[in-house]
Write a protein that holds these residues in place. Sequence first.
Motif, PDB file in Angstrom:
ATOM      1  N   ARG A  67       0.854  -1.197   0.000  1.00 17.23           N
ATOM      2  CA  ARG A  67       0.000   0.000   0.000  1.00 17.23           C
ATOM      3  C   ARG A  67       0.885   1.241   0.000  1.00 17.23           C
ATOM      4  NH1 ARG A  67      -3.586  -1.971   5.061  1.00 17.23           N
ATOM      5  NH2 ARG A  67      -1.464  -2.403   5.735  1.00 17.23           N
ATOM      6  N   ASP A 104       0.617   4.025  -1.267  1.00 20.96           N
ATOM      7  CA  ASP A 104      -0.034   5.332  -1.167  1.00 20.96           C
ATOM      8  C   ASP A 104      -0.280   5.750   0.280  1.00 20.96           C
ATOM      9  OD1 ASP A 104      -1.808   3.196  -0.960  1.00 20.96           O
ATOM     10  OD2 ASP A 104      -3.536   4.423  -1.535  1.00 20.96           O
ATOM     11  N   THR A 105      -0.191   4.803   1.238  1.00 15.36           N
ATOM     12  CA  THR A 105      -0.425   5.153   2.650  1.00 15.36           C
ATOM     13  C   THR A 105       0.713   4.698   3.574  1.00 15.36           C
ATOM     14  OG1 THR A 105      -1.649   3.086   3.024  1.00 15.36           O
ATOM     15  CG2 THR A 105      -2.929   5.036   2.391  1.00 15.36           C
ATOM     16  N   HIS A 121      -3.942  10.636   1.994  1.00 19.41           N
ATOM     17  CA  HIS A 121      -4.431   9.267   1.838  1.00 19.41           C
ATOM     18  C   HIS A 121      -4.338   8.502   3.167  1.00 19.41           C
ATOM     19  CE1 HIS A 121      -3.429   9.470  -2.743  1.00 19.41           C
ATOM     20  NE2 HIS A 121      -4.640   9.959  -2.476  1.00 19.41           N
ATOM     21  N   TYR A 122      -3.270   8.764   3.908  1.00 14.44           N
ATOM     22  CA  TYR A 122      -3.007   8.041   5.155  1.00 14.44           C
ATOM     23  C   TYR A 122      -4.081   8.302   6.204  1.00 14.44           C
ATOM     24  CZ  TYR A 122      -0.877   7.073   9.706  1.00 14.44           C
ATOM     25  OH  TYR A 122      -0.645   6.649  10.986  1.00 14.44           O
ATOM     26  N   SER A 156      -7.208   6.276   5.843  1.00 16.14           N
ATOM     27  CA  SER A 156      -6.977   4.867   5.511  1.00 16.14           C
ATOM     28  C   SER A 156      -7.182   3.952   6.709  1.00 16.14           C
ATOM     29  CB  SER A 156      -5.551   4.678   4.982  1.00 16.14           C
ATOM     30  OG  SER A 156      -4.616   4.898   6.024  1.00 16.14           O
ATOM     31  N   THR A 200      -4.961   1.932   7.641  1.00 16.11           N
ATOM     32  CA  THR A 200      -3.662   1.942   8.330  1.00 16.11           C
ATOM     33  C   THR A 200      -3.690   2.925   9.489  1.00 16.11           C
ATOM     34  OG1 THR A 200      -2.503   1.403   6.275  1.00 16.11           O
ATOM     35  CG2 THR A 200      -1.185   2.327   8.062  1.00 16.11           C
TER      36      THR A 200
END
Length: 332
Positions: free
Chosen positions: A9, A11-12, A98-99, A102, A104
């Motif tokens: 992942r 992006d995050t 994004h994070y 998310s 995550t």
Amino acid sequence: MANEYENHRPDTDITVTWTVLIFASTAVFLVGITMGAVEVLWLGKRFKSKSFSIKILYKMGFYLLFMLVINLITYPIAASIELGDSVLSEGVWEKFSHYIVSLTFLSTMVSLAFSIFVSLLYSGFSEHLGHNVLLNFFSGKYHQPKNESRVFMFLDMQSSTSLAEQLGHTVYFRFLSDYYNQLSNAIIQYEGEVYQYVGDEIVITWKKEDGLNHANCIRCFYAMKQSLTKKASYFEKTYGVQPAFRAGLHLGEVTTGEIGALKKEIFFTGDVLNVTARIQKLCKKFDEELIVSDDLVNQLTKTKDISFTSLGTMDIEGRAADIALYVPKIKS
């Protein structure tokens, strides 16, 4: 937030590199030191008088908010290290955006919340039961009775009976609470454990090596005395009296184990407790603040700043042989 293996992942999640690992380790160390300092110097004292549940709730909220702020600060820095770009770059903030929405981020906060809750719960139980007592119960260290050498200090407040009558039981209770609070830091600093509070008397114990090391048991007494001296004006203004105490110190063998059917506790039994109590009572007779036995003095590592004055040998009730007693003094 960081993955050790292939980043599925990107992006995050942050891919671990040596630079990222060093940054994360440093951040964790500094955050741990900061949280410890906040707990000891401010938060622990602020909620000391609150109930157990309220204390856990407020601390939980504070530390979770604190960790949220730290998370939101450190993530962009880690992302900039990973991407090799400025922390203000568009790529870093796109990844950050994004994070924070998310799974995550959510899983990180849930994990932190659980860890904080468990830590506060353990700390709270440990505070109520006594340092190391909860750990001893969990480990089963004293599930079977065992013999060990320990140092004991019986410390008794002077003129407590007349003071209780003078203040009344409600005010006297608050007085005792303030009095014991002033002694606690010195006990922790010199590795002691509170065994019992018995009215105006407190019984402190050390494992033999901890009590003898650098004369911790003796230094603890003078540190407690100094702590009360610093708060003398507060006690005088609030209660009209400055508390003082006398203590006896002795070393010997005890049998230690869990005892009790309705309420479990770690219990010590042995002649050393009776002798220590008798030594403490001799302080009034000799008009001394602290008296120690020769059993303890003979095993202490001699230090230049502590001297001992002999009181001779005494016949201690309940002990067949006489015991030599000393008065320790710490040089200024």
